[in-house]
Design a protein around this motif. Sequence first.
Motif, PDB file in Angstrom:
ATOM      1  N   GLN A  22       0.369  -1.121   0.205  1.00 22.44           N
ATOM      2  CA  GLN A  22      -0.146   0.052  -0.303  1.00 22.44           C
ATOM      3  C   GLN A  22       0.756   0.953  -0.176  1.00 22.44           C
ATOM      4  O   GLN A  22       1.615   2.037   1.070  1.00 22.44           O
ATOM      5  CB  GLN A  22      -1.227   0.390   1.421  1.00 22.44           C
ATOM      6  CG  GLN A  22      -1.758   1.184   1.116  1.00 22.44           C
ATOM      7  CD  GLN A  22      -2.608   1.106   2.598  1.00 22.44           C
ATOM      8  OE1 GLN A  22      -3.152   0.335   2.932  1.00 22.44           O
ATOM      9  NE2 GLN A  22      -3.149   1.675   2.642  1.00 22.44           N
ATOM     10  N   THR A  42       3.053  -0.876   3.948  1.00 20.87           N
ATOM     11  CA  THR A  42       2.901   0.350   3.702  1.00 20.87           C
ATOM     12  C   THR A  42       3.683   1.402   3.989  1.00 20.87           C
ATOM     13  O   THR A  42       4.698   1.015   4.822  1.00 20.87           O
ATOM     14  CB  THR A  42       1.814   0.897   4.947  1.00 20.87           C
ATOM     15  OG1 THR A  42       0.849  -0.298   4.764  1.00 20.87           O
ATOM     16  CG2 THR A  42       0.938   2.054   4.523  1.00 20.87           C
ATOM     17  N   SER A  44       4.513   4.962   3.768  1.00 25.80           N
ATOM     18  CA  SER A  44       3.150   6.543   3.222  1.00 25.80           C
ATOM     19  C   SER A  44       4.283   7.971   2.119  1.00 25.80           C
ATOM     20  O   SER A  44       4.956   7.873   2.143  1.00 25.80           O
ATOM     21  CB  SER A  44       3.425   7.901   5.300  1.00 25.80           C
ATOM     22  OG  SER A  44       2.865   5.667   5.352  1.00 25.80           O
ATOM     23  N   SER A  57       9.298  -8.460   4.633  1.00 24.22           N
ATOM     24  CA  SER A  57       7.176  -8.857   5.418  1.00 24.22           C
ATOM     25  C   SER A  57       7.162 -10.338   5.814  1.00 24.22           C
ATOM     26  O   SER A  57       6.042 -10.420   6.149  1.00 24.22           O
ATOM     27  CB  SER A  57       6.084  -7.619   5.108  1.00 24.22           C
ATOM     28  OG  SER A  57       6.108  -8.766   3.856  1.00 24.22           O
ATOM     29  N   ARG A  61       3.485  -7.656   9.733  1.00 18.09           N
ATOM     30  CA  ARG A  61       3.471  -6.067   8.381  1.00 18.09           C
ATOM     31  C   ARG A  61       4.419  -5.247   8.821  1.00 18.09           C
ATOM     32  O   ARG A  61       5.360  -4.977   9.315  1.00 18.09           O
ATOM     33  CB  ARG A  61       2.014  -5.170   9.058  1.00 18.09           C
ATOM     34  CG  ARG A  61       1.110  -5.824   8.540  1.00 18.09           C
ATOM     35  CD  ARG A  61      -0.102  -4.392   8.714  1.00 18.09           C
ATOM     36  NE  ARG A  61      -0.416  -3.224   9.598  1.00 18.09           N
ATOM     37  CZ  ARG A  61      -0.291  -4.039  11.166  1.00 18.09           C
ATOM     38  NH1 ARG A  61      -1.285  -5.406  11.211  1.00 18.09           N
ATOM     39  NH2 ARG A  61      -0.805  -3.319  12.123  1.00 18.09           N
ATOM     40  N   ASN A  63       5.524  -0.580   8.298  1.00 18.51           N
ATOM     41  CA  ASN A  63       4.521   0.017   8.202  1.00 18.51           C
ATOM     42  C   ASN A  63       5.667   1.765   8.493  1.00 18.51           C
ATOM     43  O   ASN A  63       6.205   1.215   9.378  1.00 18.51           O
ATOM     44  CB  ASN A  63       3.201   0.263   9.050  1.00 18.51           C
ATOM     45  CG  ASN A  63       2.714  -0.239   9.431  1.00 18.51           C
ATOM     46  OD1 ASN A  63       1.990  -0.517   8.498  1.00 18.51           O
ATOM     47  ND2 ASN A  63       2.508  -0.993  10.876  1.00 18.51           N
ATOM     48  N   GLY A  65       6.490   5.353   7.950  1.00 18.55           N
ATOM     49  CA  GLY A  65       5.597   6.239   8.237  1.00 18.55           C
ATOM     50  C   GLY A  65       5.871   7.218   6.271  1.00 18.55           C
ATOM     51  O   GLY A  65       6.583   7.730   6.003  1.00 18.55           O
ATOM     52  N   ALA A  88       2.472  -6.699  14.002  1.00 13.16           N
ATOM     53  CA  ALA A  88       3.467  -5.632  12.977  1.00 13.16           C
ATOM     54  C   ALA A  88       4.389  -6.042  13.645  1.00 13.16           C
ATOM     55  O   ALA A  88       5.559  -5.636  13.946  1.00 13.16           O
ATOM     56  CB  ALA A  88       3.406  -3.671  13.380  1.00 13.16           C
ATOM     57  N   THR A  91       7.849  -0.828  12.368  1.00 12.99           N
ATOM     58  CA  THR A  91       6.823   0.584  12.850  1.00 12.99           C
ATOM     59  C   THR A  91       8.306   1.342  12.509  1.00 12.99           C
ATOM     60  O   THR A  91       8.710   1.714  14.023  1.00 12.99           O
ATOM     61  CB  THR A  91       5.584   1.336  13.286  1.00 12.99           C
ATOM     62  OG1 THR A  91       4.886  -0.437  13.641  1.00 12.99           O
ATOM     63  CG2 THR A  91       5.431   1.759  13.087  1.00 12.99           C
TER      64      THR A  91
END
Length: 194
Positions: A22, A42, A44, A57, A61, A63, A65, A88, A91
């Motif tokens: 994503q 993900t 961002s 992964s 997950r 993530n 930022g 997760a 992160t």
Amino acid sequence: MSSKRHSIVPPVSQSGPKPPVQFSSSITIADSAILTGANLITISTESVIHPRAKIESLAGRINIGRRCVVQERATIGAVGSAGKITEAAVTLGDYVTVEVAVSIEAGDTIIGEGTTIGVGSRVGAGAVIGKHCTITPHSDIKAGVRIPDYSVVYSNGTRRVDKRPVAEQLKYKGLARQIDVLRRMIPSNPAKFM
């Protein structure tokens, strides 16, 4: 008459399954970055993933930022000695810089906003690094360690809390300028990973 010899660098190939992703429409991700695993990755707004950076992964997950920079040969989500699957795996908060050859192990590992992880450092599974920390080059953050906000960690294991006033907005502007330059220098191909 001298002839120039050009070395041919073979393309980097994906190894392992292609993970679900994503991506924000404004990320920059090099064609030679490596994304593997079965869990969602993900990334961002305005984040930059350098060539040969690896995001795994397999353990959970990932993530990343907004306005983060992951430099060459850094590995995010490396499966550590525990090898456990988590919700997760890693992160990264906003404005995190992960420098060259850093390894961040999976296992609910959290890197706080505005933190810089120095060249060649390792962050163990489940470590939680606070906001605006500086992990100096070649540091080894052990699995499960918690580091408070505004800490400076040295490669010899000593730490201190940085009590100087932090001009966060100036730091963020500097990183935004760096990202702007990187976006022009790194050919981006997010479609390759979708």
